[in-house]
Design a protein around this motif. Structure first.
Motif, PDB file in Angstrom:
ATOM      1  N   UNK A 288     -66.880  18.293 -55.996  1.00  0.00           N
ATOM      2  CA  UNK A 288     -67.440  18.274 -57.344  1.00  0.00           C
ATOM      3  C   UNK A 288     -67.956  16.866 -57.619  1.00  0.00           C
ATOM      4  N   UNK A 289     -69.273  16.691 -57.606  1.00  0.00           N
ATOM      5  CA  UNK A 289     -69.859  15.364 -57.784  1.00  0.00           C
ATOM      6  C   UNK A 289     -69.428  14.709 -59.094  1.00  0.00           C
ATOM      7  N   UNK A 290     -69.078  15.497 -60.088  1.00  0.00           N
ATOM      8  CA  UNK A 290     -68.685  14.954 -61.391  1.00  0.00           C
ATOM      9  C   UNK A 290     -67.403  14.128 -61.308  1.00  0.00           C
ATOM     10  N   UNK A 291     -66.643  14.297 -60.244  1.00  0.00           N
ATOM     11  CA  UNK A 291     -65.395  13.543 -60.087  1.00  0.00           C
ATOM     12  C   UNK A 291     -65.607  12.188 -59.416  1.00  0.00           C
TER      13      UNK A 291
ATOM     14  N   UNK B 123     -72.388   8.996 -55.139  1.00  0.00           N
ATOM     15  CA  UNK B 123     -73.239   9.870 -55.954  1.00  0.00           C
ATOM     16  C   UNK B 123     -72.486  10.246 -57.223  1.00  0.00           C
ATOM     17  N   UNK B 124     -73.032   9.879 -58.387  1.00  0.00           N
ATOM     18  CA  UNK B 124     -72.355  10.179 -59.654  1.00  0.00           C
ATOM     19  C   UNK B 124     -73.228  11.071 -60.526  1.00  0.00           C
TER      20      UNK B 124
ATOM     21  N   UNK C  35     -77.412   7.675 -59.547  1.00  0.00           N
ATOM     22  CA  UNK C  35     -77.317   8.806 -60.465  1.00  0.00           C
ATOM     23  C   UNK C  35     -77.927  10.036 -59.806  1.00  0.00           C
ATOM     24  N   UNK C  36     -77.200  11.141 -59.837  1.00  0.00           N
ATOM     25  CA  UNK C  36     -77.700  12.393 -59.277  1.00  0.00           C
ATOM     26  C   UNK C  36     -78.671  13.030 -60.264  1.00  0.00           C
ATOM     27  N   UNK C  37     -79.951  13.044 -59.900  1.00  0.00           N
ATOM     28  CA  UNK C  37     -80.978  13.536 -60.806  1.00  0.00           C
ATOM     29  C   UNK C  37     -81.462  12.438 -61.734  1.00  0.00           C
TER      30      UNK C  37
ATOM     31  N   UNK D  91     -72.981   9.095 -47.383  1.00  0.00           N
ATOM     32  CA  UNK D  91     -72.274   8.884 -48.646  1.00  0.00           C
ATOM     33  C   UNK D  91     -71.923  10.153 -49.408  1.00  0.00           C
ATOM     34  N   UNK D  92     -72.329  11.312 -48.883  1.00  0.00           N
ATOM     35  CA  UNK D  92     -71.897  12.577 -49.484  1.00  0.00           C
ATOM     36  C   UNK D  92     -71.052  13.367 -48.484  1.00  0.00           C
ATOM     37  N   UNK D  93     -71.582  13.540 -47.277  1.00  0.00           N
ATOM     38  CA  UNK D  93     -70.875  14.329 -46.274  1.00  0.00           C
ATOM     39  C   UNK D  93     -69.881  13.506 -45.458  1.00  0.00           C
TER      40      UNK D  93
END
Length: 498
Positions: free
Chosen positions: A58-61, A66-67, A234-236, A414-416
């Motif tokens: 969950x990117x929100x965490x 990536x935030x 920032x994501x998006x 940085x994500x996977x």
């Protein structure tokens, strides 16, 4: 993989200083202090495996990497109360452009700065140097082989000047890169194109370009030693993802030009394994993606992040069948544009690096309604697996100039949490080493040259750009065929810190 451990350094220091322990007692403190100084100045050399950072599902965490906009909103609302526990300093937000480019005056251009609570907001172009008005984390450097043409990692003096300009201390502060609306100027338009064009699916590759910029910002600072816990994107974009207008403003912070004397020299790690030179890529291609190189794993997954049509040679904008001009040279930017003025020039040959996988960067992002967010972590895993990635391989990300490749590389590293390195020179460098171009003026190396690239041993060569009769559309980089290294700029960067 090269790695200097604290234990190894300690043993070295003990061996070096042990004989001094036989001296008089009054010398003991001097010996101990000298040993401690040696240890404190040592630099840990990281492999790309050491640098992986896996995101929460969950990117929100996430609090770095990536935030989501919800996290950024909580920080802008009250940084003092809501900042991550590992951050002791400021929140510094760097926007590529304004958030209201299509809706000027309706909600504010920038996130709201609040210096009383440690929140500072800047436009990336607030930093200007050497006549450059849109500095983007690279610089014309000398690789040993190529000079005065191709752009690579910006050097230590640049990074320190840049950090000082924005008042950044990477030991204390959190730096967040954010796209306001889109990329930099679209086709020379001061407003960044049109809202209608932004919402047209076919234009995704143009209007999502800001993601390349902010991802490269993270790559650049990590290369220079920044801990990922002090960096985020920032994501998006803000345009679609930041709707709390009370936290937007039409003003931004004034350039600080003071960061308390912080320098990347204080970051006692060497992360230069993130950046590979041409000689490394040559070994990877020649070995069938099984090169044994310092800093990366012994099997590689080579990405070509360009659009599929460019990869396949089916862009028909300029030229004739079987001889289309597709990959613009180091002195130009973007895809082929028949209306460009001055007329674009192109690399010496079309094709790519042998073994590279067709992996367009836009595959990893949502559409314009999301502000071009990264797709879910599970979706990213599936995409990489479908392209052929398997556990343990190092992702090698490259494209034309290593901007498109930043999106693939950021997702991997940085994500996977996959080991990842970047070929900074990418295709504008790779295609410069021709020995058999039909126009001899472009053959800058002999047929026996050890890093010659117009060969099916290391390249997927489609055709040469230009002919003996017409060389006006072709441009070579400046090559030194007597070179003994292709990594001079990396060696210089190591020397800056060591």
């Amino acid at each position: 993989m090269k790695k200097i451990s604290i234990l190894s350094i300690s043993l070295l220091a003990f061996t070096f200083f042990a004989p001094a322990c036989k001296k008089k007692d009054k010398d003991d403190n001097t010996t101990l202090l000298a040993a401690l100084l040696y240890l404190s100045n040592a630099i840990k050399v990281n492999s790309v495996t050491d640098l992986v950072n896996e995101s929460n599902d969950d990117y929100a965490k996430n609090e770095y990497g990536l935030i989501e906009a919800s996290k950024l909103e909580s920080w802008v609302t009250n940084w003092t109360a809501n900042k991550p526990s590992h951050i002791s300093g400021k929140l510094i937000i760097l926007q590529t452009d304004a958030a209201d480019r299509y809706e000027p005056g309706t909600k504010g251009s920038y996130l709201k700065a609040d210096p009383t609570k440690g929140v500072y907001v800047y436009h990336l172009d607030d930093y200007q140097t050497g006549g450059t008005s849109n500095f983007r984390f690279n610089q014309t450097r000398d690789s040993g082989l190529i000079k005065n043409s191709v752009r690579y990692q910006a050097n230590g003096a640049y990074v320190d000047e840049w950090l000082k300009a924005f008042g950044i201390d990477l030991n204390k502060d959190l730096v967040v890169f954010a796209v306001g609306t889109t990329t930099t100027l679209i086709s020379g338009s001061a407003t960044g194109g049109t809202q209608g064009a932004y919402d047209t699916a076919a234009n995704k590759g143009t209007y999502a370009g800001g993601v390349q910029d902010i991802a490269r910002g993270v790559y650049w600072l990590r290369y220079w030693g920044a801990d990922i816990k002090h960096l985020a994107i920032l994501n998006g974009n803000l345009y679609k993802n930041f709707t709390n207008t009370s936290l937007l403003s039409n003003t931004r912070s004034t350039i600080a030009n003071d960061n308390g004397g912080f320098s990347v020299k204080q970051l006692r790690v060497d992360n230069t394994a993130l950046t590979l030179g041409l000689e490394d890529i040559y070994e990877i291609a020649k070995s069938g993606l099984k090169a044994s190189l310092s800093g990366i794993t012994n099997t590689q997954f080579l990405v070509d992040a360009r659009p599929t049509a460019q990869f396949n040679g089916t862009v028909t904008t300029i030229g004739t069948a079987g001889a289309y001009f597709i990959t613009t040279s180091w002195a130009f930017s973007g895809a082929p544009n028949a209306a460009a003025n001055p007329a674009q020039k192109f690399v010496l040959f079309e094709g790519g690096i042998k073994g590279a996988v067709d992996f367009p960067w836009t595959d990893l992002l949502g559409d314009s309604t999301t502000g071009f967010k990264f797709v879910s972590k599970d979706s990213l895993k599936t995409i990489f697996a479908n392209k052929g990635y398997t556990s343990g391989k190092t992702v090698i990300s490259q494209c034309r100039t290593n901007f498109e490749a930043q999106v693939n590389g950021f997702a991997a590293l940085n994500i996977l949490g996959y080991p990842t390195a970047f070929y900074d020179g990418s295709l504008v460098e790779w295609t410069s080493l021709s020995a058999a171009h039909p126009a001899s003026e472009f053959n800058k190396v002999p047929t026996s040259f050890k890093w010659r690239t117009d060969s099916d041993t290391v390249s997927r060569l489609l055709w040469y750009n230009g002919t003996v009769a017409d060389t006006t559309r072709t441009q070579a980089a400046e090559v030194d065929a007597t070179a003994t290294t292709t990594k001079k700029f990396i060696q210089e960067d190591k020397a800056y810190k060591y």
